[in-house]
Design a protein around this motif. Structure first.
Motif, PDB file in Angstrom:
ATOM      1  N   PRO A  17       0.914  -1.192   0.086  1.00  0.00           N
ATOM      2  CA  PRO A  17       0.379  -0.078  -0.402  1.00  0.00           C
ATOM      3  C   PRO A  17       1.198   1.313  -0.465  1.00  0.00           C
ATOM      4  CG  PRO A  17       0.144  -1.045   1.871  1.00  0.00           C
ATOM      5  CD  PRO A  17       1.327  -2.072   1.087  1.00  0.00           C
ATOM      6  N   VAL A  18       0.310   1.995  -0.576  1.00  0.00           N
ATOM      7  CA  VAL A  18       0.890   3.278  -0.753  1.00  0.00           C
ATOM      8  C   VAL A  18       0.408   4.768  -0.059  1.00  0.00           C
ATOM      9  CG1 VAL A  18       2.351   5.141  -2.309  1.00  0.00           C
ATOM     10  CG2 VAL A  18       2.208   2.485  -3.172  1.00  0.00           C
ATOM     11  N   VAL A  19       1.127   5.431   0.755  1.00  0.00           N
ATOM     12  CA  VAL A  19      -0.028   6.594   1.539  1.00  0.00           C
ATOM     13  C   VAL A  19       1.095   7.678   1.659  1.00  0.00           C
ATOM     14  CG1 VAL A  19      -0.295   6.952   4.321  1.00  0.00           C
ATOM     15  CG2 VAL A  19      -0.218   4.328   3.583  1.00  0.00           C
ATOM     16  N   PHE A  20       0.390   8.689   0.990  1.00  0.00           N
ATOM     17  CA  PHE A  20       1.323   9.753   0.669  1.00  0.00           C
ATOM     18  C   PHE A  20       1.201  11.009   1.933  1.00  0.00           C
ATOM     19  CE2 PHE A  20       0.487   8.297  -3.836  1.00  0.00           C
ATOM     20  CZ  PHE A  20       1.902   8.330  -4.100  1.00  0.00           C
ATOM     21  N   SER A  26      -0.075  17.647  -2.025  1.00  0.00           N
ATOM     22  CA  SER A  26       0.050  18.883  -2.212  1.00  0.00           C
ATOM     23  C   SER A  26       0.516  19.656  -3.765  1.00  0.00           C
ATOM     24  CB  SER A  26       0.688  19.640  -1.850  1.00  0.00           C
ATOM     25  OG  SER A  26      -0.998  19.465  -0.671  1.00  0.00           O
ATOM     26  N   LYS A  27       1.855  18.519  -4.021  1.00  0.00           N
ATOM     27  CA  LYS A  27       2.538  18.472  -5.188  1.00  0.00           C
ATOM     28  C   LYS A  27       1.870  17.988  -6.126  1.00  0.00           C
ATOM     29  CE  LYS A  27       6.989  19.088  -2.826  1.00  0.00           C
ATOM     30  NZ  LYS A  27       8.595  18.200  -2.094  1.00  0.00           N
ATOM     31  N   ILE A  28       1.650  15.975  -6.131  1.00  0.00           N
ATOM     32  CA  ILE A  28       0.794  15.820  -7.046  1.00  0.00           C
ATOM     33  C   ILE A  28      -0.212  16.693  -7.365  1.00  0.00           C
ATOM     34  CG2 ILE A  28       0.193  13.822  -7.913  1.00  0.00           C
ATOM     35  CD1 ILE A  28       1.293  12.208  -5.703  1.00  0.00           C
ATOM     36  N   LYS A  37      -7.111  18.124 -12.212  1.00  0.00           N
ATOM     37  CA  LYS A  37      -7.450  19.268 -10.520  1.00  0.00           C
ATOM     38  C   LYS A  37      -8.513  18.916 -10.187  1.00  0.00           C
ATOM     39  CE  LYS A  37      -4.696  22.815  -9.185  1.00  0.00           C
ATOM     40  NZ  LYS A  37      -3.279  24.203  -9.456  1.00  0.00           N
ATOM     41  N   THR A  38      -9.659  19.718 -10.332  1.00  0.00           N
ATOM     42  CA  THR A  38     -10.391  19.615  -9.639  1.00  0.00           C
ATOM     43  C   THR A  38     -11.051  19.306  -9.149  1.00  0.00           C
ATOM     44  OG1 THR A  38     -10.907  21.941 -11.554  1.00  0.00           O
ATOM     45  CG2 THR A  38     -13.158  20.385 -10.137  1.00  0.00           C
ATOM     46  N   TYR A  39     -11.611  17.051  -9.595  1.00  0.00           N
ATOM     47  CA  TYR A  39     -11.753  16.724  -9.167  1.00  0.00           C
ATOM     48  C   TYR A  39     -10.808  16.022  -8.252  1.00  0.00           C
ATOM     49  CZ  TYR A  39     -15.222  15.992 -12.561  1.00  0.00           C
ATOM     50  OH  TYR A  39     -16.601  16.180 -13.539  1.00  0.00           O
ATOM     51  N   SER A  40      -9.539  16.495  -8.868  1.00  0.00           N
ATOM     52  CA  SER A  40      -8.629  16.004  -7.263  1.00  0.00           C
ATOM     53  C   SER A  40      -9.208  16.789  -6.484  1.00  0.00           C
ATOM     54  CB  SER A  40      -7.802  15.522  -7.798  1.00  0.00           C
ATOM     55  OG  SER A  40      -7.140  14.971  -8.744  1.00  0.00           O
ATOM     56  N   LYS A  41      -9.242  17.697  -6.072  1.00  0.00           N
ATOM     57  CA  LYS A  41      -9.595  18.869  -5.156  1.00  0.00           C
ATOM     58  C   LYS A  41     -10.645  18.556  -4.464  1.00  0.00           C
ATOM     59  CE  LYS A  41      -6.483  22.589  -5.754  1.00  0.00           C
ATOM     60  NZ  LYS A  41      -6.422  24.239  -6.182  1.00  0.00           N
TER      61      LYS A  41
END
Length: 56
Positions: A17-20, A26-28, A37-41
């Motif tokens: 599992p990857v945890v950021f 924020s950088k991604i 970008k809109t959907y990610s936010k």
């Protein structure tokens, strides 16, 4: 079906599992543009607020 009895199956990959961190996320998101970008936010905000007890 007898021909399939001798088939060698591929090994399953081990998934880690990857945890950021918040900074990495924020950088991604900062590198995304437009709709992505809109959907990610929006997705990130909904998860954060739901954990805090707010339901969007």
């Amino acid at each position: 079906m007898e021909k399939l009895a001798n088939v060698v199956h591929a090994k399953k990959k081990t998934r880690i599992p990857v945890v950021f961190s918040r900074q990495e996320v924020s950088k991604i998101i900062g590198n995304l543009t437009g709709t992505k970008k809109t959907y990610s936010k929006a997705s990130l905000w909904n998860r954060t607020e739901t954990k805090r007890g707010f339901v969007a």
